[in-house]
Motif scaffolding. Structure first.
Motif, PDB file in Angstrom:
ATOM      1  N   PRO A  65     -56.538  13.734  68.283  1.00  0.00           N
ATOM      2  CA  PRO A  65     -56.469  12.790  69.407  1.00  0.00           C
ATOM      3  C   PRO A  65     -56.976  11.379  69.117  1.00  0.00           C
ATOM      4  O   PRO A  65     -56.544  10.436  69.747  1.00  0.00           O
ATOM      5  N   ARG A  66     -57.868  11.207  68.173  1.00  0.00           N
ATOM      6  CA  ARG A  66     -58.416   9.875  67.894  1.00  0.00           C
ATOM      7  C   ARG A  66     -58.115   9.405  66.467  1.00  0.00           C
ATOM      8  O   ARG A  66     -58.884   8.640  65.878  1.00  0.00           O
ATOM      9  N   MET A  67     -56.995   9.868  65.907  1.00  0.00           N
ATOM     10  CA  MET A  67     -56.670   9.486  64.530  1.00  0.00           C
ATOM     11  C   MET A  67     -55.155   9.355  64.368  1.00  0.00           C
ATOM     12  O   MET A  67     -54.396  10.205  64.827  1.00  0.00           O
ATOM     13  N   VAL A  68     -54.741   8.259  63.736  1.00  0.00           N
ATOM     14  CA  VAL A  68     -53.346   8.080  63.349  1.00  0.00           C
ATOM     15  C   VAL A  68     -53.349   7.933  61.836  1.00  0.00           C
ATOM     16  O   VAL A  68     -54.225   7.253  61.277  1.00  0.00           O
ATOM     17  N   THR A  69     -52.404   8.588  61.166  1.00  0.00           N
ATOM     18  CA  THR A  69     -52.300   8.425  59.718  1.00  0.00           C
ATOM     19  C   THR A  69     -50.913   7.895  59.377  1.00  0.00           C
ATOM     20  O   THR A  69     -49.937   8.189  60.069  1.00  0.00           O
ATOM     21  N   ILE A  70     -50.880   7.090  58.314  1.00  0.00           N
ATOM     22  CA  ILE A  70     -49.610   6.583  57.809  1.00  0.00           C
ATOM     23  C   ILE A  70     -49.546   6.961  56.337  1.00  0.00           C
ATOM     24  O   ILE A  70     -50.401   6.537  55.544  1.00  0.00           O
ATOM     25  N   ASN A  71     -48.553   7.762  55.964  1.00  0.00           N
ATOM     26  CA  ASN A  71     -48.343   8.124  54.571  1.00  0.00           C
ATOM     27  C   ASN A  71     -47.303   7.154  54.021  1.00  0.00           C
ATOM     28  O   ASN A  71     -46.110   7.319  54.249  1.00  0.00           O
ATOM     29  N   VAL A  72     -47.770   6.116  53.323  1.00  0.00           N
ATOM     30  CA  VAL A  72     -46.889   5.061  52.818  1.00  0.00           C
ATOM     31  C   VAL A  72     -46.113   5.599  51.622  1.00  0.00           C
ATOM     32  O   VAL A  72     -46.681   6.158  50.688  1.00  0.00           O
ATOM     33  N   TRP A  73     -44.777   5.424  51.658  1.00  0.00           N
ATOM     34  CA  TRP A  73     -43.907   5.974  50.615  1.00  0.00           C
ATOM     35  C   TRP A  73     -44.001   5.204  49.304  1.00  0.00           C
ATOM     36  O   TRP A  73     -43.917   5.775  48.240  1.00  0.00           O
ATOM     37  N   ASP A  74     -44.172   3.889  49.355  1.00  0.00           N
ATOM     38  CA  ASP A  74     -44.222   3.053  48.162  1.00  0.00           C
ATOM     39  C   ASP A  74     -45.663   2.595  47.951  1.00  0.00           C
ATOM     40  O   ASP A  74     -46.215   1.854  48.758  1.00  0.00           O
ATOM     41  N   LYS A  75     -46.273   3.044  46.830  1.00  0.00           N
ATOM     42  CA  LYS A  75     -47.682   2.702  46.568  1.00  0.00           C
ATOM     43  C   LYS A  75     -47.922   1.199  46.584  1.00  0.00           C
ATOM     44  O   LYS A  75     -48.991   0.745  46.972  1.00  0.00           O
ATOM     45  N   GLY A  76     -46.926   0.415  46.202  1.00  0.00           N
ATOM     46  CA  GLY A  76     -47.066  -1.030  46.159  1.00  0.00           C
ATOM     47  C   GLY A  76     -47.205  -1.670  47.532  1.00  0.00           C
ATOM     48  O   GLY A  76     -47.607  -2.825  47.647  1.00  0.00           O
ATOM     49  N   LEU A  77     -46.846  -0.930  48.582  1.00  0.00           N
ATOM     50  CA  LEU A  77     -46.902  -1.487  49.936  1.00  0.00           C
ATOM     51  C   LEU A  77     -48.173  -1.112  50.701  1.00  0.00           C
ATOM     52  O   LEU A  77     -48.392  -1.609  51.798  1.00  0.00           O
ATOM     53  N   VAL A  78     -49.004  -0.248  50.129  1.00  0.00           N
ATOM     54  CA  VAL A  78     -50.196   0.219  50.844  1.00  0.00           C
ATOM     55  C   VAL A  78     -51.064  -0.952  51.297  1.00  0.00           C
ATOM     56  O   VAL A  78     -51.480  -1.030  52.459  1.00  0.00           O
ATOM     57  N   GLY A  79     -51.326  -1.890  50.401  1.00  0.00           N
ATOM     58  CA  GLY A  79     -52.160  -3.053  50.743  1.00  0.00           C
ATOM     59  C   GLY A  79     -51.521  -3.908  51.825  1.00  0.00           C
ATOM     60  O   GLY A  79     -52.209  -4.415  52.713  1.00  0.00           O
ATOM     61  N   LYS A  80     -50.196  -4.074  51.767  1.00  0.00           N
ATOM     62  CA  LYS A  80     -49.502  -4.894  52.768  1.00  0.00           C
ATOM     63  C   LYS A  80     -49.538  -4.230  54.144  1.00  0.00           C
ATOM     64  O   LYS A  80     -49.689  -4.905  55.155  1.00  0.00           O
ATOM     65  N   LEU A 103     -56.220   5.640  60.492  1.00  0.00           N
ATOM     66  CA  LEU A 103     -56.592   4.696  61.545  1.00  0.00           C
ATOM     67  C   LEU A 103     -57.406   5.427  62.612  1.00  0.00           C
ATOM     68  O   LEU A 103     -56.841   6.019  63.528  1.00  0.00           O
ATOM     69  N   PRO A 104     -58.744   5.395  62.492  1.00  0.00           N
ATOM     70  CA  PRO A 104     -59.553   6.025  63.544  1.00  0.00           C
ATOM     71  C   PRO A 104     -59.500   5.160  64.805  1.00  0.00           C
ATOM     72  O   PRO A 104     -59.687   3.946  64.744  1.00  0.00           O
ATOM     73  N   ILE A 105     -59.214   5.768  65.924  1.00  0.00           N
ATOM     74  CA  ILE A 105     -59.093   5.046  67.195  1.00  0.00           C
ATOM     75  C   ILE A 105     -60.441   5.082  67.890  1.00  0.00           C
ATOM     76  O   ILE A 105     -60.899   6.140  68.324  1.00  0.00           O
ATOM     77  N   PRO A 106     -61.103   3.916  67.999  1.00  0.00           N
ATOM     78  CA  PRO A 106     -62.422   3.905  68.647  1.00  0.00           C
ATOM     79  C   PRO A 106     -62.300   4.065  70.157  1.00  0.00           C
ATOM     80  O   PRO A 106     -61.256   3.782  70.743  1.00  0.00           O
TER      81      PRO A 106
END
Length: 187
Positions: A65-80, A103-106
């Motif tokens: 309930p208080r967490m969203v995750t994003i599994n980025v497909w291209d390692k080069g885009l993680v920072g962006k 992304l912990p949702i405060p």
């Protein structure tokens, strides 16, 4: 002279429903203290030289309930992706774990909740204006038909139809706003 004027109320209703759909979409992007994948919809990542929605560069999940995750497909885009989230104004601090961004949702504080209810009220007002613009278009069509020879009784009938439709949709906007504000203020 017009034989029988028939206003396309289905078209007016469809356009008013479009305003409601836009309102629901805007409401879904408002953070209520609960995790939701839709809260990331307005976030654009500079991927491959053009702005791209987050959900097109990785898989967005809500594991709790208080967490969203994003599994980025291209390692080069993680920072962006991380930078785009930090700069988005969502008030979320991303945490990196390889190609997964967490992304912990405060919890929302009282001040932020009141701010969000004001934003929701602005969105609702935009929807009301859109509904009223559709109403105005319908009334203009009726006035044109009146100039072309429509009877006064027919004019009153169609004006009442358009006004009833408008009142119904303004009521829907108000109900949606009340529900969203209650959701935001709920602790």
């Amino acid at each position: 002279m017009a034989d029988e004027f028939i206003l396309d109320t289905d078209d007016l209703q469809r356009r008013m429903e479009g305003a409601m759909t836009a309102l629901r979409s805007e409401f879904s992007s408002l953070r209520t203290g609960r995790a939701s994948a839709s809260m990331l919809e307005p976030v654009m990542v500079d991927a491959y030289g053009q702005p791209t929605p987050v959900n097109q560069v990785g898989t967005v999940n809500v594991p709790e309930p208080r967490m969203v995750t994003i599994n980025v497909w291209d390692k080069g885009l993680v920072g962006k992706v991380e930078k785009a989230i930090r700069e988005s104004g969502l008030g979320i601090n991303p945490q990196l774990n390889g190609t997964i961004i967490m992304l912990p949702i405060p919890e929302l504080n009282e001040e932020r909740r009141k701010e969000l209810t004001k934003v929701a009220a602005q969105y609702a007002e935009h929807a009301r204006v859109a509904v009223r613009n559709v109403r105005r278009d319908g009334m203009d069509q009726i006035k044109k038909a009146k100039a072309d020879g429509m009877s006064e009784d027919d004019q009153k009938f169609w004006e009442t139809e358009v006004q009833d439709l408008t009142n119904t949709f303004i009521g829907h906007v108000d109900e949606a706003l009340e529900a969203k504000q209650a959701e935001i203020m709920q602790v």
